[in-house]
Design a protein around this motif. Structure first.
Motif, PDB file in Angstrom:
ATOM      1  N   PRO A 116     -12.243  -1.586  14.184  1.00  0.00           N
ATOM      2  CA  PRO A 116     -12.494  -1.014  13.120  1.00  0.00           C
ATOM      3  C   PRO A 116     -13.323   0.170  13.069  1.00  0.00           C
ATOM      4  O   PRO A 116     -14.110   0.435  13.800  1.00  0.00           O
ATOM      5  N   ARG A 117     -12.963   1.006  11.882  1.00  0.00           N
ATOM      6  CA  ARG A 117     -13.318   2.191  11.816  1.00  0.00           C
ATOM      7  C   ARG A 117     -14.616   2.392  10.660  1.00  0.00           C
ATOM      8  O   ARG A 117     -15.776   3.072  10.721  1.00  0.00           O
ATOM      9  N   MET A 118     -14.228   1.699   9.429  1.00  0.00           N
ATOM     10  CA  MET A 118     -15.068   1.674   8.369  1.00  0.00           C
ATOM     11  C   MET A 118     -15.163   0.273   7.892  1.00  0.00           C
ATOM     12  O   MET A 118     -14.246  -0.449   7.952  1.00  0.00           O
ATOM     13  N   LEU A 119     -16.310  -0.016   7.297  1.00  0.00           N
ATOM     14  CA  LEU A 119     -16.663  -1.293   6.669  1.00  0.00           C
ATOM     15  C   LEU A 119     -17.275  -1.016   5.151  1.00  0.00           C
ATOM     16  O   LEU A 119     -18.337  -0.274   5.053  1.00  0.00           O
ATOM     17  N   ALA A 120     -16.649  -1.349   4.206  1.00  0.00           N
ATOM     18  CA  ALA A 120     -17.193  -1.363   2.944  1.00  0.00           C
ATOM     19  C   ALA A 120     -17.882  -2.681   2.537  1.00  0.00           C
ATOM     20  O   ALA A 120     -17.351  -3.924   2.716  1.00  0.00           O
TER      21      ALA A 120
ATOM     22  N   ALA B 225      -2.910  -0.769   3.871  1.00  0.00           N
ATOM     23  CA  ALA B 225      -2.182   0.348   3.784  1.00  0.00           C
ATOM     24  C   ALA B 225      -2.345   1.012   2.450  1.00  0.00           C
ATOM     25  O   ALA B 225      -2.958   0.385   1.804  1.00  0.00           O
ATOM     26  N   THR B 226      -2.434   2.156   2.394  1.00  0.00           N
ATOM     27  CA  THR B 226      -2.283   3.055   0.962  1.00  0.00           C
ATOM     28  C   THR B 226      -1.472   3.440   0.685  1.00  0.00           C
ATOM     29  O   THR B 226      -0.224   3.452   1.093  1.00  0.00           O
TER      30      THR B 226
ATOM     31  N   THR C 117      -3.155   6.082  -6.619  1.00  0.00           N
ATOM     32  CA  THR C 117      -3.527   5.754  -5.252  1.00  0.00           C
ATOM     33  C   THR C 117      -4.390   4.281  -5.077  1.00  0.00           C
ATOM     34  O   THR C 117      -5.237   4.071  -5.931  1.00  0.00           O
ATOM     35  N   ALA C 118      -3.878   3.621  -4.186  1.00  0.00           N
ATOM     36  CA  ALA C 118      -4.626   2.117  -4.142  1.00  0.00           C
ATOM     37  C   ALA C 118      -4.308   1.778  -2.820  1.00  0.00           C
ATOM     38  O   ALA C 118      -3.759   2.208  -1.827  1.00  0.00           O
ATOM     39  N   LEU C 119      -5.250   0.842  -2.406  1.00  0.00           N
ATOM     40  CA  LEU C 119      -5.271   0.275  -1.072  1.00  0.00           C
ATOM     41  C   LEU C 119      -4.842  -1.252  -1.075  1.00  0.00           C
ATOM     42  O   LEU C 119      -5.226  -2.093  -1.740  1.00  0.00           O
ATOM     43  N   ARG C 120      -3.696  -1.537  -0.140  1.00  0.00           N
ATOM     44  CA  ARG C 120      -3.272  -3.115  -0.100  1.00  0.00           C
ATOM     45  C   ARG C 120      -3.960  -3.860   0.900  1.00  0.00           C
ATOM     46  O   ARG C 120      -4.820  -3.304   1.980  1.00  0.00           O
ATOM     47  N   LEU C 121      -4.453  -5.111   0.100  1.00  0.00           N
ATOM     48  CA  LEU C 121      -5.567  -5.773   1.143  1.00  0.00           C
ATOM     49  C   LEU C 121      -4.904  -7.164   1.629  1.00  0.00           C
ATOM     50  O   LEU C 121      -4.209  -7.803   0.981  1.00  0.00           O
ATOM     51  N   GLU C 122      -5.752  -7.533   2.898  1.00  0.00           N
ATOM     52  CA  GLU C 122      -5.228  -8.938   3.169  1.00  0.00           C
ATOM     53  C   GLU C 122      -6.555  -9.757   3.318  1.00  0.00           C
ATOM     54  O   GLU C 122      -7.473  -9.278   3.852  1.00  0.00           O
ATOM     55  N   GLY C 123      -6.619 -11.032   2.789  1.00  0.00           N
ATOM     56  CA  GLY C 123      -7.776 -11.760   2.686  1.00  0.00           C
ATOM     57  C   GLY C 123      -7.820 -12.432   4.179  1.00  0.00           C
ATOM     58  O   GLY C 123      -6.933 -13.110   4.494  1.00  0.00           O
ATOM     59  N   LEU C 124      -9.103 -12.307   4.750  1.00  0.00           N
ATOM     60  CA  LEU C 124      -9.191 -12.836   6.214  1.00  0.00           C
ATOM     61  C   LEU C 124      -9.651 -14.305   6.178  1.00  0.00           C
ATOM     62  O   LEU C 124      -9.991 -14.809   7.299  1.00  0.00           O
ATOM     63  N   GLU C 125     -10.090 -15.010   4.960  1.00  0.00           N
ATOM     64  CA  GLU C 125     -10.799 -16.044   4.967  1.00  0.00           C
ATOM     65  C   GLU C 125     -10.294 -16.966   4.213  1.00  0.00           C
ATOM     66  O   GLU C 125     -10.587 -17.090   3.139  1.00  0.00           O
ATOM     67  N   PRO C 126      -9.166 -18.019   4.821  1.00  0.00           N
ATOM     68  CA  PRO C 126      -8.485 -18.977   3.995  1.00  0.00           C
ATOM     69  C   PRO C 126      -9.779 -20.094   3.340  1.00  0.00           C
ATOM     70  O   PRO C 126     -10.661 -20.151   3.843  1.00  0.00           O
ATOM     71  N   GLY C 127      -9.427 -20.032   1.856  1.00  0.00           N
ATOM     72  CA  GLY C 127     -10.354 -20.839   1.205  1.00  0.00           C
ATOM     73  C   GLY C 127     -11.232 -20.006   0.367  1.00  0.00           C
ATOM     74  O   GLY C 127     -11.763 -20.608  -0.593  1.00  0.00           O
ATOM     75  N   ARG C 128     -11.490 -18.905   0.739  1.00  0.00           N
ATOM     76  CA  ARG C 128     -12.278 -17.828   0.190  1.00  0.00           C
ATOM     77  C   ARG C 128     -11.269 -16.640  -0.574  1.00  0.00           C
ATOM     78  O   ARG C 128     -11.462 -16.390  -1.740  1.00  0.00           O
ATOM     79  N   ASN C 129     -10.583 -16.127   0.370  1.00  0.00           N
ATOM     80  CA  ASN C 129      -9.634 -15.094  -0.288  1.00  0.00           C
ATOM     81  C   ASN C 129      -8.502 -14.874   0.489  1.00  0.00           C
ATOM     82  O   ASN C 129      -7.676 -13.942   0.390  1.00  0.00           O
TER      83      ASN C 129
ATOM     84  N   LEU D   7     -11.112   4.359   3.956  1.00  0.00           N
ATOM     85  CA  LEU D   7     -10.878   3.194   4.378  1.00  0.00           C
ATOM     86  C   LEU D   7      -9.556   2.814   4.686  1.00  0.00           C
ATOM     87  O   LEU D   7      -8.981   1.763   5.181  1.00  0.00           O
ATOM     88  N   GLY D   8      -8.685   3.930   4.322  1.00  0.00           N
ATOM     89  CA  GLY D   8      -7.388   3.774   4.695  1.00  0.00           C
ATOM     90  C   GLY D   8      -6.757   3.574   6.167  1.00  0.00           C
ATOM     91  O   GLY D   8      -5.647   2.997   6.216  1.00  0.00           O
ATOM     92  N   ARG D   9      -7.746   3.841   7.198  1.00  0.00           N
ATOM     93  CA  ARG D   9      -7.252   3.671   8.423  1.00  0.00           C
ATOM     94  C   ARG D   9      -8.274   2.852   9.171  1.00  0.00           C
ATOM     95  O   ARG D   9      -9.484   3.345   9.173  1.00  0.00           O
ATOM     96  N   GLY D  10      -8.170   1.658   9.374  1.00  0.00           N
ATOM     97  CA  GLY D  10      -9.145   0.847  10.199  1.00  0.00           C
ATOM     98  C   GLY D  10     -10.113   0.333   9.354  1.00  0.00           C
ATOM     99  O   GLY D  10     -11.348   0.327   9.866  1.00  0.00           O
TER     100      GLY D  10
END
Length: 211
Positions: free
Chosen positions: A56-60, A120-121, A128-140, A194-197
């Motif tokens: 990971p490179r960036m964290l929002a 991905a962007t 312009t938008a960022l596609r997201l994956e939720g990493l916490e089942p039950g929350r997102n 945020l687009g990479r890593g």
């Protein structure tokens, strides 16, 4: 009956008041709570341990315990520690000035908490938008299926805050259908960072309601 001069005076007073308010809003420091930062780093550390091949490179960190007119989202360069702050909208059913309710249910129009990975962007209905994956089942975990992304909109702006003030809707930005939404003038910068890593962590104090 109000005379023309009286109306002009009131208009001048209102314009002056809005100028003072807008200047004050610009001077108020951005804010993300220490609790939000700690939770975000803990979630990212757990993800790193489970996925050592990723870097990971960036964290929002979006702190939904704060009012929406604050710059309540920090983007952190994980290598240098540099931080930048942005306004970010929450889901319209999550609350008005504050996000109080959260859900991972499709069509709920609420925000979801937890850790997200930027996939991905792309260019969509909002530009312009960022596609997201939720990493916490039950929350997102339904984020991709719900089409929860990060995009921009005109309702995330100082102008919209002032419009809500004069229409007695409080000093708040607009609300989304559950997506992370930043200002149109900052989306390219946010996407570039945020687009990479990139990862996003949405945090709030113990919510009043969760579906």
């Amino acid at each position: 009956m109000l005379r023309k001069g009286t109306i002009i005076t009131y208009a001048g007073l209102l314009a002056g008041l809005l100028t003072i308010i807008s200047a004050g809003l610009l001077l108020i420091p951005e804010k993300v709570s220490p609790e939000a930062f700690r939770a975000a780093y803990a979630a990212l550390d757990a993800y790193r341990k489970a996925h050592p091949e990723e870097h990971p490179r960036m964290l929002a960190v979006a702190d939904y315990s704060k009012p929406s007119w604050l710059k309540r989202m920090a983007i952190i360069d994980l290598k240098t520690g540099r931080q930048s702050f942005y306004r970010v909208a929450h889901g319209r059913i999550s609350g008005e000035l504050y996000a109080r309710r959260f859900s991972d249910t499709p069509e709920s129009n609420m925000s979801s908490l937890g850790l997200y990975k930027v996939l991905a962007t792309y260019c969509g209905d909002h530009g312009t938008a960022l596609r997201l994956e939720g990493l916490e089942p039950g929350r997102n975990g339904n984020a991709f299926r719900r089409d929860i992304v990060l995009h921009s909109a005109g309702y995330v702006s100082l102008r919209y805050i002032l419009l809500n003030l004069v229409t007695f809707n409080g000093p708040r930005i607009g609300r989304s259908n559950g997506c992370f939404v930043v200002s149109a003038g900052e989306i390219e910068e946010v996407a570039q960072r945020l687009g990479r890593g990139g990862f996003i962590y949405a945090w709030a104090e113990e919510p009043e309601e969760r579906e």
